[in-house]
Design an enzyme around this catalytic site. Structure first.
Site, PDB file in Angstrom:
ATOM      1  N   HIS A  20       0.830  -1.210   0.000  1.00 39.01           N
ATOM      2  CA  HIS A  20       0.000   0.000   0.000  1.00 39.01           C
ATOM      3  C   HIS A  20       0.856   1.249   0.000  1.00 39.01           C
ATOM      4  CE1 HIS A  20      -3.977   1.852   0.676  1.00 39.01           C
ATOM      5  NE2 HIS A  20      -3.269   2.815   1.247  1.00 39.01           N
ATOM      6  N   HIS A 212      -2.306  -3.191   4.687  1.00 42.17           N
ATOM      7  CA  HIS A 212      -1.501  -2.324   5.566  1.00 42.17           C
ATOM      8  C   HIS A 212      -2.136  -2.300   6.953  1.00 42.17           C
ATOM      9  CE1 HIS A 212      -4.609   0.210   3.832  1.00 42.17           C
ATOM     10  NE2 HIS A 212      -4.254   1.295   4.498  1.00 42.17           N
ATOM     11  N   ASP A 320       2.278   2.082   3.813  1.00 43.60           N
ATOM     12  CA  ASP A 320       1.353   3.226   3.826  1.00 43.60           C
ATOM     13  C   ASP A 320       2.086   4.540   3.614  1.00 43.60           C
ATOM     14  OD1 ASP A 320      -1.123   4.417   3.813  1.00 43.60           O
ATOM     15  OD2 ASP A 320      -1.452   4.294   5.968  1.00 43.60           O
TER      16      ASP A 320
END
Length: 392
Positions: A20, A212, A320
């Site tokens: 992600h 994530h 992330d």
């Protein structure tokens, strides 16, 4: 050879598949998709966590680019299409570094060519606007996972950070999961409530992912995964991709955030208020109460626990980046992955363990979803179910 040297050597053979990265949304917010204004061919340290030089430094071999859009948009579908267009334009702009990938075989091909396999994941079921036809359209455009919710509930699934409404998945929500299985689109359970996680695991015939998310037993935040869910991943074949966001991985940061939010409310502001007045209140709080700092070791603690519960065959990484304002020490941007692997080597993780964590598990899970899809497409047609018919 130091642990860091060993980590970098391993990444040359088994690079990171990161689950992600919010670069497309950052490009929308910062420069309205003007890719020349944030040319990722050169370092963008002042603006972004992500660029090609640092992806190379970090040993990234495949990236799921999030095609996230906000859940409060009146019509999320056009914005999602713009996000997809952004990823495609990035790939077209940097063909020597990025390779479009739709399958596990494409990921392996990109690795053999020395390019970063570029996949897409939709973050939040609101992006399909309660339509299985839109879901199929996103798959046709290259989206290979969908997070069932973002921070807010959708009509057919509960989010981890909203008030429960559906009790998990509704009948239409289960139909969404089944259609994702038929398509070969990974069911992503980051952001969803534990009830939704369990319902999805009960429904899905293909492996799921958490693109994530970290361990709730290590850090009690609703965005993390409870142990009883992690325990189900071996039977399902899925992968939990640990995230780096400090307020999800460090309990002191969770507690600090709660106190900062309460301080804003005590002064008459919503905790998400971004006005200058609210920010002054927040800054005053932070001056008196310094923000706790997560480290590489903090993230490694999650991986150690998740390995104990789910097994090393069911772990991955989802940083992330460009979707969080703060990052741990040693993981400031996408160049930091070798630091995490060095920490794990020092904790006794083997080369074979790390190869699974970085590359093999994520490639396997996409390939397994493709296998399920092939079998289902032989026996089932596209679903014509609607939210109104199933849940109305």
């Amino acid at each position: 050879m130091t642990s860091l040297d060993r980590a970098r050597e391993l990444l040359r053979e088994f690079p990171v598949v990161d689950g992600h990265n919010d670069l497309p949304w950052a490009l929308r917010e910062q420069v309205h998709y003007d890719l020349a204004a944030r040319d990722i061919a050169v370092r963008q340290d002042a603006h972004l966590h992500t660029d090609l030089p640092r992806l190379r430094e970090g040993g990234v071999g495949a990236q799921y680019w999030s095609v996230y859009v906000r859940s409060d948009l009146p019509d999320p579908v056009p914005a999602t299409l713009e996000q997809i267009d952004c990823v495609r334009r990035l790939i077209d702009r940097h063909p020597r570094d990025l390779g479009a990938a739709l399958t596990a075989a494409d990921m392996e091909a990109a690795r053999s060519e020395g390019r970063i396999a570029s996949l897409m994941g939709a973050e939040g079921g609101h992006s399909i606007a309660n339509s299985l036809g839109v879901l199929r359209g996103l798959y046709a455009l290259g989206v290979r996972y969908m997070t069932l919710t973002h921070n807010d509930n959708v009509d057919w699934a509960d989010s981890a950070t909203d008030e429960p409404r559906a009790g998990g998945l509704t009948a239409f929500g289960r139909e969404v999961v089944r259609e994702m299985n038929r398509l070969g689109m990974l069911v992503d359970l980051s952001h969803v409530a534990p009830t939704t996680m369990r319902d999805a695991l009960d429904t899905s015939t293909a492996p799921v992912i958490f693109s994530h998310s970290s361990s709730r037993a290590v850090c009690d935040h609703p965005r993390n995964i409870p142990d009883d869910v992690l325990e189900r991943l071996p039977a399902n074949g899925g992968v939990a991709m640990v995230t780096f966001v400090p307020k999800f991985v460090l309990q002191a940061a969770v507690d600090w955030t709660a106190a900062a939010d309460e301080n804003l409310r005590a002064h008459g502001f919503h905790h998400l208020d971004g006005t200058a007045e609210a920010m002054k209140v927040h800054q005053a709080f932070e001056e008196g109460h310094p923000r706790p700092v997560a480290t590489v070791a903090t993230v490694a603690d999650h991986l150690d626990h998740m390995r104990e519960v789910a097994g090393v065959d069911h772990l991955g990484i989802g940083g992330d980046y460009d979707g969080t304002a703060f990052t741990p020490e040693g993981l400031a941007d996408v160049s930091g992955y070798p630091n995490l692997l060095a920490e794990l080597l020092d904790r006794g993780w083997s080369r074979a363990d790390l190869a699974k964590l970085t590359w093999q598990n994520a490639v396997r899970v996409l390939g397994a979803a493709e296998d399920v899809s092939r079998a289902l497409r032989e026996t089932s047609a596209p679903s014509h179910a609607t939210l109104e018919a199933l849940d109305g």
